[in-house]
Design a protein around this motif. Structure first.
Motif, PDB file in Angstrom:
ATOM      1  N   THR A   1      31.290 -98.453 -49.186  1.00  0.00           N
ATOM      2  CA  THR A   1      31.393 -98.979 -50.510  1.00  0.00           C
ATOM      3  C   THR A   1      32.070-100.476 -50.402  1.00  0.00           C
ATOM      4  O   THR A   1      32.875-100.505 -49.293  1.00  0.00           O
ATOM      5  CB  THR A   1      32.754 -98.274 -50.997  1.00  0.00           C
ATOM      6  N   LEU A   2      31.588-101.262 -51.065  1.00  0.00           N
ATOM      7  CA  LEU A   2      32.198-102.607 -51.141  1.00  0.00           C
ATOM      8  C   LEU A   2      33.668-102.666 -51.795  1.00  0.00           C
ATOM      9  O   LEU A   2      33.659-102.261 -52.822  1.00  0.00           O
ATOM     10  CB  LEU A   2      31.161-103.800 -51.918  1.00  0.00           C
ATOM     11  N   ASP A   3      34.610-103.131 -50.939  1.00  0.00           N
ATOM     12  CA  ASP A   3      35.987-103.235 -51.542  1.00  0.00           C
ATOM     13  C   ASP A   3      36.705-104.608 -50.824  1.00  0.00           C
ATOM     14  O   ASP A   3      37.298-104.205 -49.917  1.00  0.00           O
ATOM     15  CB  ASP A   3      36.590-101.972 -50.940  1.00  0.00           C
ATOM     16  N   LEU A   4      36.462-105.600 -51.316  1.00  0.00           N
ATOM     17  CA  LEU A   4      36.815-106.732 -50.913  1.00  0.00           C
ATOM     18  C   LEU A   4      38.479-106.959 -51.168  1.00  0.00           C
ATOM     19  O   LEU A   4      38.948-107.645 -50.416  1.00  0.00           O
ATOM     20  CB  LEU A   4      36.375-108.016 -51.734  1.00  0.00           C
ATOM     21  N   ASP A   5      38.911-106.276 -51.926  1.00  0.00           N
ATOM     22  CA  ASP A   5      40.211-106.262 -52.444  1.00  0.00           C
ATOM     23  C   ASP A   5      40.972-105.702 -51.077  1.00  0.00           C
ATOM     24  O   ASP A   5      42.171-106.218 -50.885  1.00  0.00           O
ATOM     25  CB  ASP A   5      40.640-105.399 -53.599  1.00  0.00           C
ATOM     26  N   ALA A   6      40.397-104.634 -50.452  1.00  0.00           N
ATOM     27  CA  ALA A   6      40.944-104.080 -49.331  1.00  0.00           C
ATOM     28  C   ALA A   6      41.117-104.954 -48.118  1.00  0.00           C
ATOM     29  O   ALA A   6      41.953-104.886 -47.505  1.00  0.00           O
ATOM     30  CB  ALA A   6      40.287-102.546 -48.926  1.00  0.00           C
ATOM     31  N   ILE A   7      40.077-105.703 -48.152  1.00  0.00           N
ATOM     32  CA  ILE A   7      39.922-106.749 -46.900  1.00  0.00           C
ATOM     33  C   ILE A   7      40.952-107.860 -47.269  1.00  0.00           C
ATOM     34  O   ILE A   7      41.567-108.264 -46.051  1.00  0.00           O
ATOM     35  CB  ILE A   7      38.771-107.435 -46.869  1.00  0.00           C
ATOM     36  N   ALA A   8      41.213-108.129 -48.420  1.00  0.00           N
ATOM     37  CA  ALA A   8      42.172-109.118 -48.838  1.00  0.00           C
ATOM     38  C   ALA A   8      43.715-108.753 -48.562  1.00  0.00           C
ATOM     39  O   ALA A   8      44.576-109.538 -48.097  1.00  0.00           O
ATOM     40  CB  ALA A   8      42.105-109.539 -50.226  1.00  0.00           C
ATOM     41  N   GLN A   9      43.920-107.343 -48.925  1.00  0.00           N
ATOM     42  CA  GLN A   9      45.245-106.887 -48.602  1.00  0.00           C
ATOM     43  C   GLN A   9      45.569-106.802 -47.033  1.00  0.00           C
ATOM     44  O   GLN A   9      46.680-106.833 -46.760  1.00  0.00           O
ATOM     45  CB  GLN A   9      45.204-105.426 -49.050  1.00  0.00           C
ATOM     46  N   VAL A  10      44.520-106.521 -46.427  1.00  0.00           N
ATOM     47  CA  VAL A  10      44.661-106.355 -44.786  1.00  0.00           C
ATOM     48  C   VAL A  10      45.259-107.873 -44.395  1.00  0.00           C
ATOM     49  O   VAL A  10      46.333-107.787 -43.624  1.00  0.00           O
ATOM     50  CB  VAL A  10      43.526-105.954 -44.125  1.00  0.00           C
ATOM     51  N   ILE A  11      44.584-108.953 -44.833  1.00  0.00           N
ATOM     52  CA  ILE A  11      44.827-110.227 -44.300  1.00  0.00           C
ATOM     53  C   ILE A  11      46.077-110.707 -45.022  1.00  0.00           C
ATOM     54  O   ILE A  11      47.061-111.302 -44.110  1.00  0.00           O
ATOM     55  CB  ILE A  11      43.613-111.088 -44.947  1.00  0.00           C
TER      56      ILE A  11
END
Length: 634
Positions: free
Chosen positions: A408-418
């Motif tokens: 699943t594409l979840d760019l918000d989760a990537i942004a949250q990690v960073i």
């Protein structure tokens, strides 16, 4: 009477436009699901994916065949209902397996409906395709390239439902429709739909490609595309039917496709001219229906949609296995294909336009959406550091195109990690800026806006829209790029060097990504032996580009474990591993579901020291992010 005819025509154009919108959204989602869910998560091999991918395109022939048995109107009704229902369910579903099925169903309906669009008249399919592309681009522009299908929450569901309701209304307002078709010779240019759509999705409507090649910002690129779509439809309204204009437009389009990875200045000009040129070419190659048979148009249009899929597969499969050609050859083949089919249509170009005044006005209204996004992007607050603030926090993160291990594409989760790392400098790998495999999403622009980084550098390695990035709170004063040797492997890798200025110090930051597998059989038995010959040459290239400069930070996905010889080469060259200095525990970064190996690193030169190092636990990607605090010695 005349007013009723205009209303029916407007309804037909709107109907065709919204069919195109749902079709483009569904095909993009299907491509991504095939790659990231079936290929990566489920583990289906590339060759086994091909018949699965072909299935909805070939099965689409059921709709026009059914028209012979259940009647034209009933078959059309079935196709419209399936398209709306499948697209809406795709938006609502959260399970990647179900999402794949719904995207495939919507794609089947879209492809099957294409011959029916031609029966609505030439204006419906000419104007419908161009306005549909403009609406689709405008909607993506409002999300700064993020497709509705990937946006969470209730608002995208309402938007899709509203589009579906508009499509249903337009369908009810079509009025009486008689079956129309084309002959074998006159209909041949309809095959041009395949390269036309492929070029639009890969290049012309691609915010990330435009931004990466020309150097303009992502929001500016999207706004430019939206405005040019309006201009394109207007020019098609005014100039369609002029053979000289058609020939010039055809030549411009072909040259643009060929030059798409060339000079930034040249492509900047060509990409502006190519969007109107493409509209004029499309308006010229669509023939006027001249028969009362649906079969030939069905054959050409469904075959053309299938060829579109083949173009997409041929473009991306060489990244996974050596086929004797690369994606650039497929792109150029699409351009040449448009050129040949355009020349075939030249003797029979209709002498009257298929686009009305209301058509380009509708496209103009849609262009407001990217304007809203552009204004919003301009209002984003960024954080910049001018003076040195120690320690400097560095992050290395392979984001796996923002697809999590479930597919699943979840760019918000990537942004949250960073964001949670509070990083000053971030090196990213596997960052797409507009791949069809990733929903044509410009993830660099989205992450930059979401995280408030003032400065970014990007290097597309396999093509301009997939590669490595550096995001920095400190000013980036120089950028250098270097392709790494392929050494017989199919995927082009690279390294990106960004020099940042922190106070009176300049630090070279290198973000890179080494090859992950060479010979699959040997890799299973001895991965170090498999990758060492490739990594030796790739590391040699990185070291040569570095040339001993200090201070410097080297970070990325090295696809090698700490005790392997290739990591020893880096250490012998003078690089220091932050984990050896300040890490606690094993520091495993792969796979995020069950971490067993440390293959992502942050190295630095001897004039710096690591005071802290860690790994961020998250399932946002298939890798875990590495974080390190660095200070200057002395």
């Amino acid at each position: 009477m005349e007013q009723d005819r205009e209303h029916r025509r407007a309804a037909r154009v709107l109907f065709a436009s919204l069919v195109i919108v749902f079709g483009l959204q569904s095909m993009r989602f299907l491509f991504a699901s095939l790659a990231w869910y079936l290929r990566d998560t489920v583990g289906i091999g590339v060759l086994d994916l091909i018949p699965i991918a072909l299935a909805p395109f070939l099965l689409a022939a059921v709709l026009p065949i059914a028209a012979r048995w259940v009647g034209f109107r009933n078959a059309l009704t079935i196709g419209v209902f399936l398209l709306i229902a499948a697209r809406l369910l795709n938006q609502i579903a959260s399970d990647p397996g179900l999402e794949l099925w719904f995207a495939a169903g919507a794609t089947l309906a879209f492809v099957g409906l294409l011959p029916f669009l031609l029966t609505l008249g030439r204006s419906a399919i000419v104007a419908g395709v161009l306005i549909g592309i403009a609406i689709d681009s405008g909607i993506k522009g409002l999300g700064m390239s993020l497709d509705l299908a990937y946006q969470p929450g209730w608002r995208p569901v309402v938007a899709v439902a509203a589009l579906g309701a508009a499509l249903a209304w337009a369908f009810s307002a079509l009025g009486g429709v008689r079956v129309q078709g084309v002959g074998w010779r006159s209909g041949l240019p309809l095959l041009g739909l395949a390269p036309f759509l492929f070029i639009q999705m890969l290049l012309l409507q691609n915010q990330g490609w435009t931004s990466a090649v020309t150097g303009v910002s992502g929001p500016t690129a999207q706004l430019r595309i939206a405005i040019l779509n309006v201009v394109a439809i207007y020019l098609a309204h005014r100039l369609a039917g002029n053979r000289v204009v058609f020939i010039v437009s055809l030549a411009l389009l072909v040259v643009t496709v060929i030059a798409a990875e060339g000079s930034a200045g040249l492509y900047n000009v060509l990409s502006v001219l190519a969007i109107p040129a493409a509209a004029l070419v499309w308006a010229g190659i669509v023939p006027e229906p001249g028969t009362d048979r649906l079969g030939i148009a069905s054959t050409y249009l469904i075959a053309s949609a299938t060829v579109f899929l083949i173009f997409g597969l041929a473009y991306y499969v060489p990244l996974d296995m050596s086929l004797g050609f690369e994606g650039a050859a497929v792109r150029i083949a699409a351009g040449i294909g448009v050129g040949i089919l355009g020349l075939a249509a030249l003797p029979n170009i209709p002498s009257f336009p298929a686009i009305g005044r209301a058509d380009w006005l509708l496209a103009g209204v849609v262009a407001v959406l990217p304007i809203v996004a552009f204004i919003s992007a301009a209002a984003v607050e960024t954080t910049e550091k001018a003076e040195l603030d120690e320690p400097i926090r560095f992050v290395s993160y392979n984001i796996h195109s923002a697809f999590n291990p479930s597919g699943t594409l979840d760019l918000d989760a990537i942004a949250q990690v960073i964001e949670d790392t509070r990083a000053d400098v971030v090196g990213l790998q596997e960052l797409p800026r507009g791949r069809l495999l990733s929903g044509n999403t410009d993830m660099l622009t989205l992450l930059q806006l979401e995280l408030g980084f003032e400065h970014v550098a990007y290097f597309g390695t396999t093509d301009p829209v997939w590669g490595n990035a550096v995001l920095s709170r400190y000013p980036i004063v120089a950028v250098e790029t270097d392709y790494l040797p392929k050494v017989g492997t199919p995927m082009q890798r690279g390294s990106l060097g960004a020099t940042i200025r922190a106070g009176d110090r300049e630090i070279l930051v290198i973000s890179t990504h080494l090859q992950h597998v060479n010979d699959s059989d040997l890799h299973d038995a001895d991965p170090e032996a498999d990758l060492l010959p490739v990594h030796q040459e790739q590391i040699a290239e990185i070291l040569e580009a570095w040339s001993g400069r200090q201070p410097a930070v080297l970070l990325g996905d090295f696809n090698a474990r700490p005790d392997w010889a290739q990591i020893g080469i880096l250490l012998d060259a003078g690089w220091l591993d932050v984990w050896d200095e300040a890490g606690v525990g094993d520091g495993f970064t792969s796979n995020s579901v069950d971490p067993r190996y440390r293959i992502d690193y942050i190295f630095h030169t001897g004039d710096m020291a690591a005071t802290d190092a860690g790994v961020i636990q998250s399932l946002a990607s298939d890798h875990l992010a590495v974080v390190a605090d660095l200070v200057f010695e002395g």
